[in-house]
Design a protein around this motif. Structure first.
Motif, PDB file in Angstrom:
ATOM      1  N   ARG A  13      -1.089  -0.688   1.516  1.00  0.00           N
ATOM      2  CA  ARG A  13      -1.729  -1.447   2.682  1.00  0.00           C
ATOM      3  C   ARG A  13      -3.082  -0.999   3.067  1.00  0.00           C
ATOM      4  O   ARG A  13      -4.016  -1.778   3.394  1.00  0.00           O
ATOM      5  CB  ARG A  13      -1.043  -1.362   3.954  1.00  0.00           C
ATOM      6  CG  ARG A  13       0.450  -1.990   3.462  1.00  0.00           C
ATOM      7  CD  ARG A  13       1.715  -1.878   4.665  1.00  0.00           C
ATOM      8  NE  ARG A  13       2.006  -0.616   4.565  1.00  0.00           N
ATOM      9  CZ  ARG A  13       2.943   0.005   5.420  1.00  0.00           C
ATOM     10  NH1 ARG A  13       3.523  -0.701   6.237  1.00  0.00           N
ATOM     11  NH2 ARG A  13       3.359   1.356   5.325  1.00  0.00           N
ATOM     12  N   LYS A  23      -4.436   8.524   1.760  1.00  0.00           N
ATOM     13  CA  LYS A  23      -4.427   8.268   3.228  1.00  0.00           C
ATOM     14  C   LYS A  23      -4.328   9.595   4.102  1.00  0.00           C
ATOM     15  O   LYS A  23      -4.976   9.748   5.021  1.00  0.00           O
ATOM     16  CB  LYS A  23      -3.199   7.379   3.485  1.00  0.00           C
ATOM     17  CG  LYS A  23      -3.113   7.038   4.894  1.00  0.00           C
ATOM     18  CD  LYS A  23      -2.073   5.793   4.959  1.00  0.00           C
ATOM     19  CE  LYS A  23      -0.443   6.236   4.787  1.00  0.00           C
ATOM     20  NZ  LYS A  23       0.372   5.107   4.973  1.00  0.00           N
ATOM     21  N   ASP A 107       1.146   9.628   8.560  1.00  0.00           N
ATOM     22  CA  ASP A 107       0.118   8.586   8.996  1.00  0.00           C
ATOM     23  C   ASP A 107       0.022   8.105  10.498  1.00  0.00           C
ATOM     24  O   ASP A 107      -0.452   7.037  10.748  1.00  0.00           O
ATOM     25  CB  ASP A 107       0.178   7.432   8.131  1.00  0.00           C
ATOM     26  CG  ASP A 107       1.444   6.694   8.457  1.00  0.00           C
ATOM     27  OD1 ASP A 107       2.365   7.400   8.974  1.00  0.00           O
ATOM     28  OD2 ASP A 107       1.610   5.696   7.775  1.00  0.00           O
ATOM     29  N   ASP A 215       0.313   4.002  14.022  1.00  0.00           N
ATOM     30  CA  ASP A 215       0.395   4.264  12.538  1.00  0.00           C
ATOM     31  C   ASP A 215      -0.896   3.599  11.994  1.00  0.00           C
ATOM     32  O   ASP A 215      -1.114   2.345  12.087  1.00  0.00           O
ATOM     33  CB  ASP A 215       1.545   3.399  11.822  1.00  0.00           C
ATOM     34  CG  ASP A 215       1.853   3.470  10.565  1.00  0.00           C
ATOM     35  OD1 ASP A 215       0.830   3.475   9.720  1.00  0.00           O
ATOM     36  OD2 ASP A 215       3.047   3.524   9.896  1.00  0.00           O
TER      37      ASP A 215
HETATM   38 MG    MG Z   1       3.187   4.113   8.050  1.00  0.00          MG
END
Ligand code: MG
Ligand code: GDD
Length: 360
Positions: A13, A23, A107, A215
């Protein structure tokens, strides 16, 4: 106390940012994301961290190394994704785990009270305790109703329709070894879809966490987390912000530019005269030409925005991409790494301009 951090997801995403930077080490307000989580865990007595990595694990290792602020960092690398519970079983099989540990989604930016969660865990004699956080829209999370003693009544991962509570799984667990031993070895296993639903009524507790929690796994939330950090809504070890609430790192050239409010400029960025950079994040070595405007957007490292170009709210431009002079990147549009947008061109709102697969 040990913590295992789940940091192996692909971050789909957050594309196109995660095509070039995983990430876990994505710069957030100029620092590799996981350093915020490491500071938080450390402040609750964590002294050893196991990083469970898969996707782009070499980059995570290179950025974080083997020791962080006196905490030992160990890595467990998977060739194939093992889900969320599978990596914990893998670390156990490799002989790395103590009797009890924290497991943390890699995250989340948060200051929730892990010490209090652990105290409740001991008090109730739980096998697993999940930190729960209230949100307005529960649809992208695991919804976790409990009884008044904290016993979990159901674990509803990303279900449609009316939620029985606004408390969601915050991705911070205390786990006993017997639970780890019961995770099937050698395959992908999901805590959220297998392990926790099976433990309802059998030692699974929720801890109502207070405080800040987000998040960062979508561009919208990544920007929101940035603004919250800049405003001090969550504690951090960031340098002081300037009078516009912005952070401008070393080596930036900004003569005659309008930077802020709430902007982050990474190292060695340059913004031309009368250009505007508002409520946006520029990673390192980004160049913005004169009279250009970048608003509520994220520009990855080495992006170049030509003179008089416009990058509109919600846009995300991948590393090394070029936005030609007078071009416009519409709201929420995304541009792959290395793509060149022609001068004067317009990328429509919500479009995703792809690079040929080989160019990434
Ligand atoms: Mg997440
Ligand atoms: N090692 C490893 N291997 N890590 C993984 C894998 C994998 O196969 N898949 C995901 N992860 C890591 C991700 O990197 C992330 O840090 C964490 O596990 C959670 O994965 P996400 O993909 O971000 O899940 P989510 O945000 O949709 O949902 C999860 O988090 C929500 C809170 O943010 C669930 O735990 C929800 O129940 C929860 O509410």
């Amino acid at each position: 106390m040990q913590a295992l951090v789940l940091a192996g997801g692909e971050g789909t995403r957050l594309r196109p940012l995660t095509y070039t930077t995983p990430k876990p080490v994505m710069p957030l307000a100029g620092r590799p994301f996981l350093t915020f989580m490491l500071d938080w865990a450390h402040s609750h007595g964590v002294d050893e961290v196991i990083l469970s990595c898969g996707f782009m694990s070499d980059d995570v290792k290179r950025v974080l190394g083997d020791i962080y602020d006196g905490m030992r960092l160990r890595y467990v690398i998977e060739d194939e994704p093992l889900g969320t519970a599978g990596p914990v079983r893998r670390a156990f099989d490799e002989g790395l785990l103590d009797e009890r540990l924290f497991v943390l989604n890699g995250d989340v930016l948060t200051d929730i009270d892990l010490t209090g969660e652990l105290a409740q865990h001991e008090h109730t004699g739980a096998r697993v305790t999940l930190a729960l956080h209230p949100v307005d829209d529960t649809s992208s999370y695991g919804v976790v109703p409990t009884d008044s003693d904290g016993r979990v009544e159901a674990f509803l991962e990303k279900t449609e329709g009316d939620a029985p509570t606004n408390r969601i799984n915050a991705g911070a667990y205390v786990l006993e070894r017997e639970v780890v031993e019961a995770i099937p070895p050698g395959r992908a296993v999901s805590f959220e879809r297998e392990t926790f639903p099976a433990l309802v009524g059998d030692g699974l507790y929720g801890f109502p966490a207070a405080g800040y929690w987000i998040d960062i796994g979508t561009p919208e939330r990544y920007l929101e987390a940035t603004w919250d950090l800049l405003a001090g809504r969550v504690g951090s070890r960031l340098p002081p912000r300037d009078e516009t609430g912005s952070l401008v790192y070393e080596g930036c050239l900004l003569s005659g530019a309008h930077v802020g409010p709430q902007a982050v400029l990474g190292r060695h960025c340059s913004v031309g005269s009368d250009a505007r950079v508002e409520r946006s994040v520029l990673h390192d070595r980004v160049v913005v030409g004169a009279d250009a405007a970048v608003v509520e957007s994220v520009l990855a490292t080495r992006v170049r925005v030509g003179a008089n170009a416009r990058v509109l709210p919600g846009a995300v431009v991948g590393a090394g991409a070029v936005v030609g002079e007078d071009a416009t990147i519409g709201e929420g549009a995304r541009v792959d790494p290395g793509v060149e947008i022609e001068p004067g061109a317009r990328v429509e709102a919500g479009d995703f301009v792809k690079a040929p697969e080989a160019a990434r």
